[in-house]
Design a protein around this motif. Structure first.
Motif, short mmCIF file in Angstrom:
data_model
loop_
_atom_site.label_atom_id
_atom_site.label_comp_id
_atom_site.label_asym_id
_atom_site.label_seq_id
_atom_site.Cartn_x
_atom_site.Cartn_y
_atom_site.Cartn_z
N SER A 44 10.17 -46.61 -26.02
CA SER A 44 9.82 -46.50 -27.43
C SER A 44 10.75 -45.51 -28.13
O SER A 44 10.96 -44.40 -27.65
N PRO A 45 11.30 -45.90 -29.28
CA PRO A 45 12.18 -44.97 -30.01
C PRO A 45 11.39 -43.82 -30.63
O PRO A 45 11.95 -42.77 -30.92
N GLU A 46 10.10 -44.04 -30.79
CA GLU A 46 9.24 -43.00 -31.37
C GLU A 46 8.76 -42.09 -30.24
O GLU A 46 8.24 -42.58 -29.24
N PRO A 47 8.93 -40.76 -30.35
CA PRO A 47 8.46 -39.89 -29.27
C PRO A 47 6.95 -39.92 -29.14
O PRO A 47 6.23 -39.75 -30.14
N LEU A 48 6.47 -40.14 -27.95
CA LEU A 48 5.04 -40.35 -27.70
C LEU A 48 4.49 -39.28 -26.78
O LEU A 48 5.24 -38.60 -26.08
N VAL A 49 3.17 -39.19 -26.75
CA VAL A 49 2.50 -38.50 -25.66
C VAL A 49 1.95 -39.60 -24.77
O VAL A 49 1.11 -40.40 -25.20
N ILE A 50 2.43 -39.66 -23.55
CA ILE A 50 2.08 -40.75 -22.64
C ILE A 50 1.13 -40.23 -21.56
O ILE A 50 1.49 -39.31 -20.81
N ALA A 51 -0.07 -40.79 -21.52
CA ALA A 51 -0.99 -40.50 -20.42
C ALA A 51 -0.74 -41.58 -19.37
O ALA A 51 -1.11 -42.74 -19.56
N ALA A 52 -0.05 -41.20 -18.32
CA ALA A 52 0.34 -42.18 -17.29
C ALA A 52 -0.73 -42.20 -16.21
O ALA A 52 -1.05 -41.15 -15.65
N ALA A 53 -1.26 -43.36 -15.93
CA ALA A 53 -2.36 -43.45 -14.95
C ALA A 53 -1.92 -42.88 -13.60
O ALA A 53 -0.73 -42.88 -13.26
N GLY A 54 -2.92 -42.44 -12.84
CA GLY A 54 -2.67 -41.70 -11.60
C GLY A 54 -1.70 -42.33 -10.63
O GLY A 54 -0.97 -41.63 -9.92
N GLY A 55 -1.66 -43.68 -10.61
CA GLY A 55 -0.86 -44.35 -9.59
C GLY A 55 0.58 -44.64 -9.98
O GLY A 55 1.33 -45.20 -9.17
N VAL A 56 1.02 -44.25 -11.17
CA VAL A 56 2.39 -44.63 -11.58
C VAL A 56 3.45 -44.06 -10.65
O VAL A 56 4.51 -44.66 -10.48
N VAL A 57 3.17 -42.94 -10.02
CA VAL A 57 4.19 -42.30 -9.18
C VAL A 57 4.39 -43.02 -7.85
O VAL A 57 5.33 -42.71 -7.10
N LEU A 58 3.51 -43.98 -7.53
CA LEU A 58 3.63 -44.67 -6.24
C LEU A 58 4.89 -45.51 -6.16
O LEU A 58 5.43 -45.73 -5.08
N SER A 59 5.36 -46.00 -7.30
CA SER A 59 6.52 -46.88 -7.31
C SER A 59 7.80 -46.07 -7.52
O SER A 59 7.91 -45.29 -8.47
N ALA A 60 8.78 -46.31 -6.63
CA ALA A 60 10.07 -45.61 -6.76
C ALA A 60 10.74 -45.98 -8.08
O ALA A 60 11.39 -45.15 -8.71
#
Ligand code: S3P
Length: 169
Positions: free
Chosen positions: A74-90
């Motif tokens: 997104s070109p607009e700066p956001l505050v992103i709440a990333a769900a707990g499992g997003v880090v599982l994927s390289a």
């Protein structure tokens, strides 16, 4: 301090308060919130729980990666709440690193999360033995959260406003 052109991404285990902190931070920074679980639910017209039950976790993870990539693009700066499992994927971890976003790990002792995740909701992975599952997940994911994080904010015994101030610092 976060630059005005950088996304602010909150990562961390289920129940650490990413969604609530993201809302307050978005308000403080005058930005929109992008909550990956909520966007998945709105787009698909199904709840996270329904997607897990009807299409399986791999499909959910696929949607999660798409939505995360969309938020980071997104070109607009956001505050992103990333769900707990997003880090599982390289690939997700690489996307976070390549995006130039500021990533903050909200970190809690998993023992303290048990109360906070009570009620099921969008967390089918915790339906059985939430305490044991949270411990195991923390052990599996701790290094991954650390890998993506520019900063770590400890949330145990801290109010939401203390957490928000710490993230902004
Ligand atoms: C999950 C976290 C949940 C939700 C799903 C799986 C996980 O989101 O995406 O139940 O694997 O950590 P929250 O972190 O917002 O609870």
């Amino acid at each position: 301090m976060i630059r005005s052109d950088q996304h602010l991404v909150l990562v961390g285990m289920m129940g650490v308060g990413k969604t609530t902190a993201a809302r307050v931070l978005a308000d403080r920074l005058g930005r929109a919130v992008f909550d990956t679980d909520m966007v998945i639910e709105t787009r698909s017209g199904s709840t996270v729980r329904e997607i897990f039950a009807e299409q399986g976790e791999p499909k959910f993870r696929e949607l999660e990666s798409k939505v995360l990539a969309e938020a980071l693009a997104s070109p607009e700066p956001l505050v992103i709440a990333a769900a707990g499992g997003v880090v599982l994927s390289a690939a997700n971890r690489a996307a976070l690193a390549d995006s130039g976003a500021r990533v903050v790990w909200l970190c809690a002792d998993p023992v303290n999360l048990v109360e906070r995740v009570r009620g099921g909701g969008h967390r089918p992975l915790l339906d059985e033995d939430p305490a044991g599952t949270l411990q195991l997940m923390f052990r599996e994911r701790e290094a991954l959260y650390r890998e993506v994080a520019d900063a770590i904010v400890l949330v145990d015994n801290r109010s939401i406003s203390e957490v928000v101030e710490a993230v902004l610092r």
